[in-house]
Design a protein around this motif. Structure first.
Motif, PDB file in Angstrom:
ATOM      1  N   GLY A  71      42.935  -7.539  -2.878  1.00 46.47           N
ATOM      2  CA  GLY A  71      44.085  -6.540  -3.200  1.00 46.47           C
ATOM      3  C   GLY A  71      44.919  -6.406  -2.156  1.00 46.47           C
ATOM      4  N   VAL A  72      44.720  -6.714  -0.931  1.00 47.38           N
ATOM      5  CA  VAL A  72      45.557  -6.693   0.165  1.00 47.38           C
ATOM      6  C   VAL A  72      46.480  -7.795   0.009  1.00 47.38           C
ATOM      7  N   THR A  73      45.933  -8.858  -0.476  1.00 45.63           N
ATOM      8  CA  THR A  73      47.007 -10.087  -0.662  1.00 45.63           C
ATOM      9  C   THR A  73      47.810  -9.847  -1.673  1.00 45.63           C
ATOM     10  N   GLU A  74      47.523  -9.326  -2.855  1.00 41.79           N
ATOM     11  CA  GLU A  74      48.294  -8.891  -3.829  1.00 41.79           C
ATOM     12  C   GLU A  74      49.430  -7.829  -3.627  1.00 41.79           C
ATOM     13  N   ARG A  75      48.870  -6.926  -2.592  1.00 43.71           N
ATOM     14  CA  ARG A  75      50.003  -5.965  -2.164  1.00 43.71           C
ATOM     15  C   ARG A  75      51.053  -6.843  -1.455  1.00 43.71           C
ATOM     16  N   MET A  76      50.620  -7.526  -0.330  1.00 46.87           N
ATOM     17  CA  MET A  76      51.747  -8.338   0.114  1.00 46.87           C
ATOM     18  C   MET A  76      52.628  -9.249  -0.368  1.00 46.87           C
ATOM     19  N   LEU A  77      52.035  -9.786  -1.365  1.00 45.24           N
ATOM     20  CA  LEU A  77      52.517 -10.796  -2.266  1.00 45.24           C
ATOM     21  C   LEU A  77      53.685  -9.910  -2.922  1.00 45.24           C
ATOM     22  N   ASP A  78      53.369  -8.883  -3.668  1.00 46.01           N
ATOM     23  CA  ASP A  78      53.970  -7.985  -4.403  1.00 46.01           C
ATOM     24  C   ASP A  78      55.415  -7.551  -3.473  1.00 46.01           C
ATOM     25  N   ASP A  79      55.208  -7.284  -2.260  1.00 48.75           N
ATOM     26  CA  ASP A  79      55.956  -6.669  -1.448  1.00 48.75           C
ATOM     27  C   ASP A  79      57.112  -7.766  -1.220  1.00 48.75           C
ATOM     28  N   ALA A  80      56.621  -9.203  -1.069  1.00 55.75           N
ATOM     29  CA  ALA A  80      57.403 -10.119  -0.575  1.00 55.75           C
ATOM     30  C   ALA A  80      58.300 -10.737  -1.855  1.00 55.75           C
ATOM     31  N   LEU A  81      57.735 -10.567  -2.931  1.00 53.40           N
ATOM     32  CA  LEU A  81      58.572 -10.913  -4.340  1.00 53.40           C
ATOM     33  C   LEU A  81      59.533  -9.841  -4.348  1.00 53.40           C
ATOM     34  N   HIS A  82      59.265  -8.628  -4.211  1.00 51.79           N
ATOM     35  CA  HIS A  82      60.327  -7.805  -4.430  1.00 51.79           C
ATOM     36  C   HIS A  82      61.540  -7.842  -3.570  1.00 51.79           C
ATOM     37  N   TYR A  83      61.196  -8.105  -2.244  1.00 53.22           N
ATOM     38  CA  TYR A  83      62.207  -8.242  -1.101  1.00 53.22           C
ATOM     39  C   TYR A  83      62.865  -9.378  -1.521  1.00 53.22           C
ATOM     40  N   ALA A  84      62.150 -10.623  -1.886  1.00 55.89           N
ATOM     41  CA  ALA A  84      63.086 -12.002  -2.225  1.00 55.89           C
ATOM     42  C   ALA A  84      64.116 -11.691  -3.260  1.00 55.89           C
ATOM     43  N   MET A  85      63.652 -10.708  -4.344  1.00 55.74           N
ATOM     44  CA  MET A  85      64.540 -10.532  -5.393  1.00 55.74           C
ATOM     45  C   MET A  85      65.775  -9.859  -5.118  1.00 55.74           C
ATOM     46  N   GLU A  86      65.625  -8.749  -4.057  1.00 53.93           N
ATOM     47  CA  GLU A  86      66.691  -8.090  -3.588  1.00 53.93           C
ATOM     48  C   GLU A  86      67.614  -8.459  -2.478  1.00 53.93           C
ATOM     49  N   ARG A  87      66.995  -9.513  -1.699  1.00 53.78           N
ATOM     50  CA  ARG A  87      67.793 -10.159  -0.616  1.00 53.78           C
ATOM     51  C   ARG A  87      68.657 -11.119  -1.079  1.00 53.78           C
ATOM     52  N   GLU A  88      69.818 -10.957  -0.534  1.00 50.16           N
ATOM     53  CA  GLU A  88      70.735 -12.267  -0.918  1.00 50.16           C
ATOM     54  C   GLU A  88      71.366 -13.032   0.335  1.00 50.16           C
ATOM     55  N   GLN A  89      71.532 -14.298  -0.099  1.00 51.48           N
ATOM     56  CA  GLN A  89      71.980 -15.200   0.897  1.00 51.48           C
ATOM     57  C   GLN A  89      72.669 -16.131   0.048  1.00 51.48           C
ATOM     58  N   PHE A  90      73.594 -16.698   0.725  1.00 48.80           N
ATOM     59  CA  PHE A  90      74.559 -17.824  -0.116  1.00 48.80           C
ATOM     60  C   PHE A  90      74.846 -17.235  -1.383  1.00 48.80           C
ATOM     61  N   GLY A  91      75.169 -16.042  -1.541  1.00 48.90           N
ATOM     62  CA  GLY A  91      75.544 -15.272  -2.922  1.00 48.90           C
ATOM     63  C   GLY A  91      74.694 -15.194  -4.077  1.00 48.90           C
ATOM     64  N   GLN A  92      73.524 -15.248  -3.948  1.00 47.57           N
ATOM     65  CA  GLN A  92      72.244 -15.179  -4.787  1.00 47.57           C
ATOM     66  C   GLN A  92      70.672 -14.622  -3.989  1.00 47.57           C
ATOM     67  N   PRO A  93      69.975 -14.076  -4.825  1.00 44.28           N
ATOM     68  CA  PRO A  93      68.790 -13.399  -4.404  1.00 44.28           C
ATOM     69  C   PRO A  93      67.957 -14.877  -3.748  1.00 44.28           C
ATOM     70  N   ILE A  94      67.225 -14.547  -2.539  1.00 42.78           N
ATOM     71  CA  ILE A  94      66.659 -15.780  -2.070  1.00 42.78           C
ATOM     72  C   ILE A  94      65.504 -16.162  -3.021  1.00 42.78           C
ATOM     73  N   ALA A  95      65.091 -15.116  -3.874  1.00 44.60           N
ATOM     74  CA  ALA A  95      64.078 -15.698  -4.829  1.00 44.60           C
ATOM     75  C   ALA A  95      64.163 -16.940  -5.506  1.00 44.60           C
ATOM     76  N   GLU A  96      65.595 -17.168  -5.787  1.00 47.00           N
ATOM     77  CA  GLU A  96      66.124 -18.224  -6.833  1.00 47.00           C
ATOM     78  C   GLU A  96      66.052 -19.271  -6.029  1.00 47.00           C
ATOM     79  N   PHE A  97      65.698 -19.674  -4.343  1.00 46.48           N
ATOM     80  CA  PHE A  97      65.536 -20.569  -3.739  1.00 46.48           C
ATOM     81  C   PHE A  97      64.321 -21.213  -4.099  1.00 46.48           C
ATOM     82  N   GLN A  98      64.126 -22.660  -4.454  1.00 45.45           N
ATOM     83  CA  GLN A  98      63.005 -23.353  -4.621  1.00 45.45           C
ATOM     84  C   GLN A  98      61.680 -23.258  -3.526  1.00 45.45           C
ATOM     85  N   LEU A  99      62.443 -23.317  -2.368  1.00 43.72           N
ATOM     86  CA  LEU A  99      61.131 -23.385  -1.254  1.00 43.72           C
ATOM     87  C   LEU A  99      60.737 -21.889  -0.969  1.00 43.72           C
ATOM     88  N   VAL A 100      61.376 -20.866  -1.424  1.00 46.15           N
ATOM     89  CA  VAL A 100      60.952 -19.546  -1.513  1.00 46.15           C
ATOM     90  C   VAL A 100      60.073 -19.245  -2.720  1.00 46.15           C
TER      91      VAL A 100
END
Length: 383
Positions: free
Chosen positions: A253-282
């Motif tokens: 449960g804790v793992t799923e919570r942390m992963l959900d938080d990280a996913l949502h942050y990655a979808m909102e946080r932008e670098q180089f003109g796009q959400p960091i969730a679009e970067f393959q290494l992320v």
């Protein structure tokens, strides 16, 4: 084993709402004050969290292992301190009485534990013995109708507000191994029992531990669990088998919570003109975390079902605890990495989880102890 899908779904929905509406909004308050608000504890009692594993005839919900695991996964979606306040009571604190206690002991204590009127602690670890539980030195010497207990227990969860302690002590001083250990019920307030100062820990604010000190503490002989000496180590191992599945499910449960938080942050946080969730290494970090969380969930539920079916799950419980706690730590590290500089800042909360989950790889048997259990059992079964 799920007994009634509709009833379980209703319980899980209640727990989800409670976590979302009451616990998550109070995470920062608990972290800052190092205390869980009294009204939240009252709400926990009202919805039956303190009685999850206590049989219905003693006033609890009597959940099966699979049902308990599913509840723990939902409870893992918030700060671990919230589970800790009742988790020891429904788990290792009460299970010794439930598994091996006499009918009189069950009737006396289980109803009080089910309502949360009594909070239980499990007193096994000592300054000189943790993983090597068979070497504990706390003694309980028979004196007429009582046992006189002397020794110190260390890092005991919920000890500062426990109403009773499930204590492991050596009743046969001539035996240096597991055979001389017995389990006793010691009520808080018994003369000769005192507590040390609350420990200052790396994380898990709101979940308290301290030393429990016994100085010629006299306990009625009728409080020995099961009514016989020498059963304590076996009781402790059975309790820990169940507890390891419980902790493994909670880690999921804790793992799923942390992963959900990280996913949502990655979808909102932008670098180089796009959400960091679009970067393959992320995406690679997210994908690895998702696969590991899924595997841990499957392991926890499989082990729970096997235990419900009456199988010996000592190996499976150790696998679940080891794998789920390890991947929880890895996902915490990746989550901080995905958050970047913000992940190191307290205001985002992920650094709190990073510190909180580090304990999972240590308590109720460290990762190395689980490896020993698994490897030893493999060799034994193969031979």
């Amino acid at each position: 084993m799920i007994r009634d899908t509709e009833i379980l779904d209703s319980l899980l929905d209640t727990v989800r709402r409670f976590v979302r509406e009451r616990l998550v909004p109070n995470e920062q308050l608990v972290a800052e004050t190092d205390k869980i608000p009294a009204d939240i504890i009252s709400d926990m009692k009202a919805i039956g969290l303190f009685g999850l594993t206590v049989p219905e005839e003693y006033g609890g919900l009597g959940l099966t292992m699979e049902e308990e695991a599913l509840v723990m996964i939902e409870m893992g979606k918030t700060s671990p301190a919230f589970r800790s306040i009742f988790g020891t009571t429904v788990g290792i604190g009460s299970q010794g009485i439930l598994m091996d206690g006499t009918e009189e002991q069950k009737a006396r204590y289980l109803p009080l534990l089910a309502t949360g009127e009594l909070i239980a602690s499990f007193a096994l670890t000592e300054p000189g013995s943790g993983s090597d539980a068979a070497s504990l030195r706390t003694t309980a010497v028979r004196d007429g109708d009582h046992y006189v207990i002397n020794g110190t227990k260390r890092f005991i969860t919920n000890a500062p507000y426990a109403g009773l302690f499930t204590l492991m002590a050596r009743t046969d001083p001539g035996s240096k191994g597991a055979a001389g250990i017995s389990a006793l019920i010691v009520e808080a307030g018994t003369p000769g029992l005192s507590l040390g100062q609350p420990d200052k820990k790396m994380g898990q604010k709101g979940a308290h531990t301290c030393d429990v000190i016994f100085d010629n503490c006299r306990v009625p002989a009728e409080n020995i669990i099961g009514g016989r000496e020498g059963l304590g180590f076996k009781t402790a191992m059975k309790v820990l088998d169940k507890g390891r599945i419980h902790i493994g499910a909670f880690c999921v449960g804790v793992t799923e919570r942390m992963l959900d938080d990280a996913l949502h942050y990655a979808m909102e946080r932008e670098q180089f003109g796009q959400p960091i969730a679009e970067f393959q290494l992320v995406q690679a970090m997210l994908a690895d975390s998702k696969a590991e969380a899924y595997a841990a969930r499957c392991m926890a539920l499989d082990a729970a079902r096997r235990r419900d079916a009456g199988e010996n799950v000592t190996t499976e419980a150790a696998c679940v605890k080891m794998f789920a706690s390890e991947i929880c730590g890895r996902v915490a590290d990746r989550a901080v990495q995905i958050f970047g500089g913000a992940g190191y800042m307290a205001e985002y909360g992920i650094e709190r989880f990073y510190r909180d989950v580090r304990l999972f790889r240590i308590y109720e048997g460290s990762t190395q102890i689980q490896q020993i259990i698994i490897g030893r059992n493999m060799v034994r079964d193969a031979s």
